[in-house]
Structure formats: C-alpha cells, structure tokens
Write a protein that holds these residues in place. Structure first.
Motif, PDB file in Angstrom:
ATOM      1  N   PRO A  32       0.836  -1.210   0.000  1.00 15.82           N
ATOM      2  CA  PRO A  32       0.000   0.000   0.000  1.00 15.82           C
ATOM      3  C   PRO A  32       0.864   1.250   0.000  1.00 15.82           C
ATOM      4  O   PRO A  32       2.016   1.224   0.455  1.00 15.82           O
ATOM      5  N   VAL A  33       0.320   2.334  -0.521  1.00 11.22           N
ATOM      6  CA  VAL A  33       1.057   3.598  -0.536  1.00 11.22           C
ATOM      7  C   VAL A  33       1.106   4.152   0.885  1.00 11.22           C
ATOM      8  O   VAL A  33       0.070   4.308   1.526  1.00 11.22           O
ATOM      9  N   PRO A  34       2.294   4.449   1.405  1.00  7.10           N
ATOM     10  CA  PRO A  34       2.407   4.927   2.790  1.00  7.10           C
ATOM     11  C   PRO A  34       1.617   6.206   3.034  1.00  7.10           C
ATOM     12  O   PRO A  34       1.641   7.131   2.218  1.00  7.10           O
ATOM     13  N   GLY A  35       0.887   6.221   4.139  1.00  9.15           N
ATOM     14  CA  GLY A  35       0.181   7.427   4.546  1.00  9.15           C
ATOM     15  C   GLY A  35      -1.170   7.648   3.905  1.00  9.15           C
ATOM     16  O   GLY A  35      -1.907   8.534   4.323  1.00  9.15           O
ATOM     17  N   ALA A  36      -1.517   6.864   2.864  1.00 12.57           N
ATOM     18  CA  ALA A  36      -2.795   7.080   2.167  1.00 12.57           C
ATOM     19  C   ALA A  36      -3.955   6.838   3.124  1.00 12.57           C
ATOM     20  O   ALA A  36      -4.005   5.827   3.812  1.00 12.57           O
ATOM     21  N   ASP A  37      -4.893   7.759   3.146  1.00 13.76           N
ATOM     22  CA  ASP A  37      -6.010   7.702   4.087  1.00 13.76           C
ATOM     23  C   ASP A  37      -7.309   7.946   3.326  1.00 13.76           C
ATOM     24  O   ASP A  37      -7.597   9.072   2.900  1.00 13.76           O
ATOM     25  N   ALA A  38      -8.095   6.906   3.135  1.00 11.74           N
ATOM     26  CA  ALA A  38      -9.332   7.004   2.345  1.00 11.74           C
ATOM     27  C   ALA A  38     -10.401   7.849   3.022  1.00 11.74           C
ATOM     28  O   ALA A  38     -11.420   8.164   2.414  1.00 11.74           O
ATOM     29  N   SER A  39     -10.191   8.235   4.285  1.00 13.20           N
ATOM     30  CA  SER A  39     -11.177   9.095   4.962  1.00 13.20           C
ATOM     31  C   SER A  39     -10.980  10.572   4.634  1.00 13.20           C
ATOM     32  O   SER A  39     -11.823  11.404   4.966  1.00 13.20           O
ATOM     33  N   ILE A  40      -9.866  10.896   3.983  1.00 15.08           N
ATOM     34  CA  ILE A  40      -9.569  12.285   3.636  1.00 15.08           C
ATOM     35  C   ILE A  40     -10.193  12.618   2.291  1.00 15.08           C
ATOM     36  O   ILE A  40     -10.050  11.850   1.340  1.00 15.08           O
ATOM     37  N   PRO A  41     -10.894  13.751   2.160  1.00 17.11           N
ATOM     38  CA  PRO A  41     -11.514  14.115   0.879  1.00 17.11           C
ATOM     39  C   PRO A  41     -10.469  14.245  -0.228  1.00 17.11           C
ATOM     40  O   PRO A  41      -9.352  14.701   0.012  1.00 17.11           O
ATOM     41  N   VAL A 183      11.117  11.017   4.324  1.00 13.26           N
ATOM     42  CA  VAL A 183      11.224  11.525   2.962  1.00 13.26           C
ATOM     43  C   VAL A 183      10.476  10.580   2.030  1.00 13.26           C
ATOM     44  O   VAL A 183      10.640   9.368   2.104  1.00 13.26           O
ATOM     45  N   MET A 184       9.650  11.149   1.135  1.00 14.83           N
ATOM     46  CA  MET A 184       8.931  10.330   0.157  1.00 14.83           C
ATOM     47  C   MET A 184       9.111  10.921  -1.233  1.00 14.83           C
ATOM     48  O   MET A 184       9.153  12.149  -1.408  1.00 14.83           O
ATOM     49  N   MET A 220       2.320  13.723   1.151  1.00 13.95           N
ATOM     50  CA  MET A 220       2.479  13.297  -0.236  1.00 13.95           C
ATOM     51  C   MET A 220       1.250  12.548  -0.734  1.00 13.95           C
ATOM     52  O   MET A 220       0.730  12.816  -1.828  1.00 13.95           O
ATOM     53  N   SER A 221       0.748  11.605   0.070  1.00 14.08           N
ATOM     54  CA  SER A 221      -0.326  10.720  -0.386  1.00 14.08           C
ATOM     55  C   SER A 221      -1.697  11.381  -0.391  1.00 14.08           C
ATOM     56  O   SER A 221      -2.547  11.030  -1.206  1.00 14.08           O
TER      57      SER A 221
END
Length: 418
Positions: A32-41, A183-184, A220-221
């Motif tokens: 999975p992509v680090p930091g990605a949060d599906a709850s964020i618009p 760092v990403m 980043m994500s």
C-alpha cells in the motif's frame, strides 16, 4: 477568544467538501502507498488552511502580548493593533495557515500541485538530466522538490517502494526513506503527455509545530498526489496578456475597460465581465522599503484593509517556474469574493485583483484562482538565479547565520539532485 478561533477554523473548512475520498489504488501484490487515508476528501488540498491547536494557542498568546505592548502606541502599526483588537490574532493565524503552490509552465512542463506548508525560500538547481531545472522550496521543517525525475540516492537509503494508480496519472511509483527524517518520492507521467515528473517531499511531522504537523508520507499521499493536475485546461476559458516583461491571464469573456495612472504611482488596467471586475496594476520597487510581496506584509495589509477577521481566507505562496508570488483568497459561495495575487520582477511590483460574485459569473472560484496564480516573466531565468527568500532581511540574516538551517538544507539538495 478561543471560541472565535474555533469559528475561524470551522469557516475555513467551507473550502473543502466531502465529495469523494482519496483513492490511491495499487496493483495486486503491491505494498500500500504509505500514509494514504481514504477518509480524507480527494479535494482536501483545496483547503489551504491547516491551523492546529498549537497554532491557536500561539496566536492567542501573541494577541495578548501585542495588546500589552501597544497600550501607549508610538508608531503607526501599534496604533492599528490597539484600535483593532482582533487583528493581531487573525494575522498570526493567517501566517500559520499559509500554503505553497507550485506551477511549472515553461517548455514541455505543464503541471500544478500544492502542499500545506509555509515557504521560506526557493531555489532553482540543475538536474542531472537534460530535461530542465529542479525547483526546491524550503519551509521551517520541510523541503519540496519538483521537476524531472531525480533522487537516485534513494536506492541506497530506501526503506520501501511500490507503484500506484491515480486518476490523471500514468506510470506512477513511489519510494520512501524512513529514518529520523521522513522523505517520500513519487514519479509519474500525466495522461495525454510525454513528460515524466519527480516530486520529493521531506517533512518533520512535529505535531507541536504550527507550520508542519504531518509526516511526509501523509502529505504526499493525501495532499500532493491528489492536487497534481495539468494546466492545459486554462486555455479553455482564459488567454494570456502581456505587459512588457510581465504576462498574466484574464477570462476570455473579460473586456479591457480602462488604462489609467492612479495617484501618480500606480499604472492600472481594468477588465470587466459579468459578475467580475479585474484590476492589474504595477508600480516601481523602492529598494529602501521592505519587500511588499512578502507573506507577512500581504496578510497584515489585507486584514487591516478589509477587516472581516472571521471570514474564511486562505493564503498561499505561489511559485511560478521558480519565482514566488503571494495569493490571498477570500471565497464566499454565492456572495462577494476577492482574489489578490502580488509578485515582482527586478523593476516593478505587480498586483492582480479580482472582485467577483460566483452566483453572477459564468466562472467558478477554482477557475478564477487557477487563472490568477498563473503569471510569468520574459526574463524568468535571470530572475531566479539567486535564492528567492520569502522573509524580511532581518529574519533572512538570522537563518543564513544559523549553523543548522542552511547547511542541512543544502546537504539534502545535494542528495536529492543525484
């Protein structure tokens, strides 16, 4: 006082609507992509206000301190703060809620992206490829680099890597370095183009820092990747006008109604369209006066002039091909709104102002904002040779002399440009 601060934060969220979530997809068997949060618009990046509790506390303390110091005002600014008791807190919150926007629109470059961080300095550095320069923006605890693919040193220090898909992007991949500093890096090709870009973001993730309270992978994500978009759509509803060295965009339906000299100082071009009035003005730079394009100067001037301290207002340093401008965005849906962009070259300050009512105009808020952000100079290459500081000379000298601030920054540039 705290209640007013909370109201300001709540009003600022009016810029972001939960229309959809960030959906970064990955192929089967990929990490999975680090930091990605599906709850964020998915359009959270459009809300450039990112005030946290620490920022509110500091703004309130600053306001109390200012009011104590101006009980017997001696200079003009002290008189202003004494007369407008909420101004000091609003100015400080405005500083904390600054963001950064990057536009690349020279040669084959044609993208825009944003990040919820303050800008202190910008540099244009040579990339190891022949695909153009790399643009670097420095914040208090963050570094953003945008341009051709770069960061080969990641292979030596990498923690993990993977690929992903996101609307509008092709051949998208990521790498991450996790140590004391997060760092990403992401690399991608916008659809319908042959241009590949690389973006590196370094973020401190200090929750007590009003300027940077999210880790690099989260920014980043959830903010940078969703904000990446081509600038080609601007041609559908606006066109470029030239004023000697300066270039700017106006809506295709806008008409030039006057050209005038005001107060024997300001050269002004006025355009109008239904529900819109545009003023583009310039005046000569006085080298003996502090840079009027700096964020603090613009935030104070705007709030002092218009006085609606609790209206949702966003502030952004906008980097156009490596040169900075400052944007003020006060948006009220179906009401009177205001956009102001302020920048300079070596001879003039340029101010681009739009008063508009979205309910009476055929142009939407985001269209007008994207258009106002887009400016250019014929001699951009010579203008950006020197570092572009976004703070006053006194603060610049202090950071220049800091044994950590600049050496740390330059070392990361050296690593990332490999």
């Amino acid at each position: 006082m705290l209640r007013k601060s909370i109201i300001m934060m709540a009003l600022a969220t009016a810029f972001t609507m939960h229309v959809s979530a960030v959906q970064i997809e990955v192929p089967k068997w990929q990490p999975p992509v680090p930091g990605a949060d599906a709850s964020i618009p998915a359009n959270a990046y459009e809300n450039y206000s990112h005030i946290n509790e620490k920022a509110i506390q500091e703004a309130e303390e600053f306001s109390v301190k200012v009011q104590k110091s101006v009980e017997k005002p001696k200079i003009a600014i002290e008189k202003v703060f004494k007369e407008k008791t909420g101004l000091a807190q609003a100015v400080k919150l405005g500083e904390f809620s600054e963001s950064t926007v990057i536009l690349l629109h020279e040669g084959k470059n044609n993208i825009r992206l944003s990040v919820p961080n303050i800008s202190l300095r910008g540099d244009t550095v040579e990339s190891k490829s022949s695909d153009g320069p790399l643009f670097v923006v420095r914040g208090f605890t963050s570094i953003l680099m945008v341009g051709p693919p770069h960061g080969k040193e990641f292979s030596k220090r990498m923690h993990n890597e993977g690929v992903y898909t996101y609307p509008g992007l092709e051949n998208a991949s990521w790498k991450i370095l996790k140590a004391k500093t997060h760092v990403m890096y992401t690399e991608f090709t916008p659809k319908s183009t042959n241009t590949t870009y690389g973006i590196t973001y370094l973020g401190g993730g200090d929750v007590n820092d009003p300027y940077q309270d999210k880790f690099a992978e989260v920014v980043m994500s959830n903010y940078i990747i969703p904000s990446i978009e081509p600038l080609s759509g601007l041609d559908n509803y606006s066109h470029v006008k030239h004023w000697d060295n300066f270039s700017y965009r106006i809506p295709k339906k806008a008409k030039l109604v006057s050209e005038a000299l005001e107060d024997n100082k300001y050269e002004v071009r006025t355009y109008e369209a239904s529900g819109i009035k545009i003023r583009v003005l310039r005046f000569q730079i006085d080298p003996n006066v502090v840079d009027k394009s700096l964020a603090k100067k613009q935030i104070f001037a705007f709030l002092n002039k218009y006085g609606d301290l609790e209206a949702p207002t966003q502030y952004a340093t906008v980097w156009n091909n490596g040169l900075p401008g400052f944007l003020v965005d006060r948006y009220k849906s179906n009401g009177e709104s205001y956009l102001r962009h302020f920048t300079k070259d070596s001879e003039y300050y340029y101010s681009y102002r739009i008063d508009y009512d979205e309910s009476k105009s055929s142009y939407k808020h985001k269209q007008l904002r994207d258009m106002v952000e887009y400016v250019d100079f014929d001699n951009v290459e010579s203008l950006r040779k020197a570092p572009q500081w976004r703070i006053s000379d006194s603060h610049k000298k202090k950071l220049d002399a800091d044994p950590i601030f600049n050496p740390w920054y330059m070392e990361w540039i050296k690593i990332l440009t490999q």
